[in-house]
Write an enzyme that holds these catalytic residues in place. Structure first.
Site, PDB file in Angstrom:
ATOM      1  N   GLY A  98      36.880  37.007  38.412  1.00  0.00           N
ATOM      2  CA  GLY A  98      35.641  37.065  39.177  1.00  0.00           C
ATOM      3  C   GLY A  98      35.505  36.068  40.302  1.00  0.00           C
ATOM      4  O   GLY A  98      34.388  35.747  40.713  1.00  0.00           O
ATOM      5  N   SER A  99      36.624  35.599  40.880  1.00  0.00           N
ATOM      6  CA  SER A  99      36.463  34.624  41.969  1.00  0.00           C
ATOM      7  C   SER A  99      35.886  35.277  43.227  1.00  0.00           C
ATOM      8  O   SER A  99      35.110  34.646  43.956  1.00  0.00           O
ATOM      9  CB  SER A  99      37.782  33.912  42.267  1.00  0.00           C
ATOM     10  N   ASN A 100      36.232  36.553  43.477  1.00  0.00           N
ATOM     11  CA  ASN A 100      35.608  37.240  44.622  1.00  0.00           C
ATOM     12  C   ASN A 100      34.114  37.454  44.376  1.00  0.00           C
ATOM     13  O   ASN A 100      33.299  37.336  45.296  1.00  0.00           O
ATOM     14  CB  ASN A 100      36.302  38.577  44.886  1.00  0.00           C
ATOM     15  N   MET A 120      40.147  46.668  37.334  1.00  0.00           N
ATOM     16  CA  MET A 120      41.525  47.068  37.064  1.00  0.00           C
ATOM     17  C   MET A 120      41.657  48.506  36.544  1.00  0.00           C
ATOM     18  O   MET A 120      42.691  48.859  35.982  1.00  0.00           O
ATOM     19  CB  MET A 120      42.177  46.087  36.072  1.00  0.00           C
ATOM     20  N   ASN A 154      36.540  48.285  48.044  1.00  0.00           N
ATOM     21  CA  ASN A 154      37.446  47.509  47.193  1.00  0.00           C
ATOM     22  C   ASN A 154      38.161  46.467  48.036  1.00  0.00           C
ATOM     23  O   ASN A 154      38.315  46.643  49.246  1.00  0.00           O
ATOM     24  CB  ASN A 154      38.487  48.452  46.567  1.00  0.00           C
ATOM     25  N   HIS A 206      41.858  44.438  48.250  1.00  0.00           N
ATOM     26  CA  HIS A 206      43.242  44.548  47.768  1.00  0.00           C
ATOM     27  C   HIS A 206      44.077  43.452  48.433  1.00  0.00           C
ATOM     28  O   HIS A 206      43.979  43.255  49.656  1.00  0.00           O
ATOM     29  CB  HIS A 206      43.795  45.935  48.139  1.00  0.00           C
TER      30      HIS A 206
HETATM   31  C1  GRF Z   1      42.071  39.895  43.687  1.00  0.00           C
HETATM   32  O1  GRF Z   1      43.317  39.464  44.171  1.00  0.00           O
HETATM   33  C2  GRF Z   1      41.732  41.267  44.229  1.00  0.00           C
HETATM   34  O2  GRF Z   1      42.197  41.475  45.521  1.00  0.00           O
HETATM   35  C3  GRF Z   1      42.471  42.156  43.270  1.00  0.00           C
HETATM   36  O3  GRF Z   1      42.317  41.537  42.013  1.00  0.00           O
HETATM   37  C4  GRF Z   1      42.115  40.138  42.191  1.00  0.00           C
HETATM   38  C5  GRF Z   1      40.817  39.803  41.535  1.00  0.00           C
HETATM   39  O4  GRF Z   1      40.569  38.416  41.505  1.00  0.00           O
HETATM   40  N1  GRF Z   1      41.974  43.519  43.360  1.00  0.00           N
HETATM   41  P1  GRF Z   1      39.123  37.884  41.126  1.00  0.00           P
HETATM   42  O5  GRF Z   1      38.756  38.543  39.777  1.00  0.00           O
HETATM   43  O6  GRF Z   1      38.163  38.280  42.212  1.00  0.00           O
HETATM   44  O7  GRF Z   1      39.281  36.399  40.985  1.00  0.00           O
END
Ligand code: GRF
Length: 184
Positions: free
Chosen positions: A12-14, A81, A98, A100
């Protein structure tokens, strides 16, 4: 104000970066709920910390019934995922985007950072795109470039790409919040 639903599966860092942009008032948006397929996802604790409802959904019918309880404009996948079926995408009827960790259309699917290293590209990056039934293939909304260094490992490259992801996702959402049209 843009009403978002965020989907994710793990770290969940994004998601945290999006919430930080909202809290710092750089992004005029609100996350109305978070949906995950993983009861162990760190994204659940992040949601609780920020007072956002978190739902664990095992199946697409469950997702549809949870979404029916919310008003929202857009679904943002952030490390989700599972592949969304065409049926779900059509049933949602709203834009889904999304992020990527590659410069699409290169290196779709799993392990794009490893694919980039194995291919020997000198530049890779990250992409925010519209979600369509074809995985990692929808219209590109934003990209950031990251250099690949000769001594990079999957971990070092992933870390640098992730830093760019955090900025890119919020900046694309800012453009959408400012009224940029988003076709599905
Ligand atoms: C990120 O690299 C995103 O691009 C990919 O999965 C990863 C998720 O990281 N789809 P986070 O859970 O947001 O830390």
């Amino acid at each position: 104000m843009l009403q978002l639903v965020v989907f994710g599966s793990n770290r969940g860092s994004n998601y945290e970066a999006i919430l930080q942009s909202i809290e710092q008032k750089r992004l005029s948006a609100a996350v109305v709920c978070m949906i995950t397929n993983n009861p162990q996802a760190r994204m659940i604790a992040i949601s609780q910390k920020h007072g956002i409802p978190a739902h664990v959904c095992d199946s697409e019918p469950e997702i549809i019934s949870v979404l029916a309880n919310y008003e929202y404009d857009l679904i943002a996948l952030a490390g989700y995922m599972k592949i969304l079926s065409k049926k779900l995408i059509v049933a949602v009827g709203k834009p889904i985007i999304n992020i990527h960790p590659s410069l699409l259309p290169s290196f779709k699917g799993l392990h794009p950072q490893r694919q980039a290293l194995e291919y020997g590209v000198k530049y890779t990056g990250c992409t925010v795109h519209v979600v369509t039934p074809d995985v990692d293939s929808g219209r590109i909304l934003g990209q950031r470039i990251v250099s690949v260094f000769p001594d990079d490992t999957v971990e070092s490259l992933s870390t640098r790409i992730l830093q760019e992801e955090h900025e890119l996702y919020s900046s694309v959402l800012m453009e959408i919040a400012q009224g940029d049209s988003l076709k599905i």
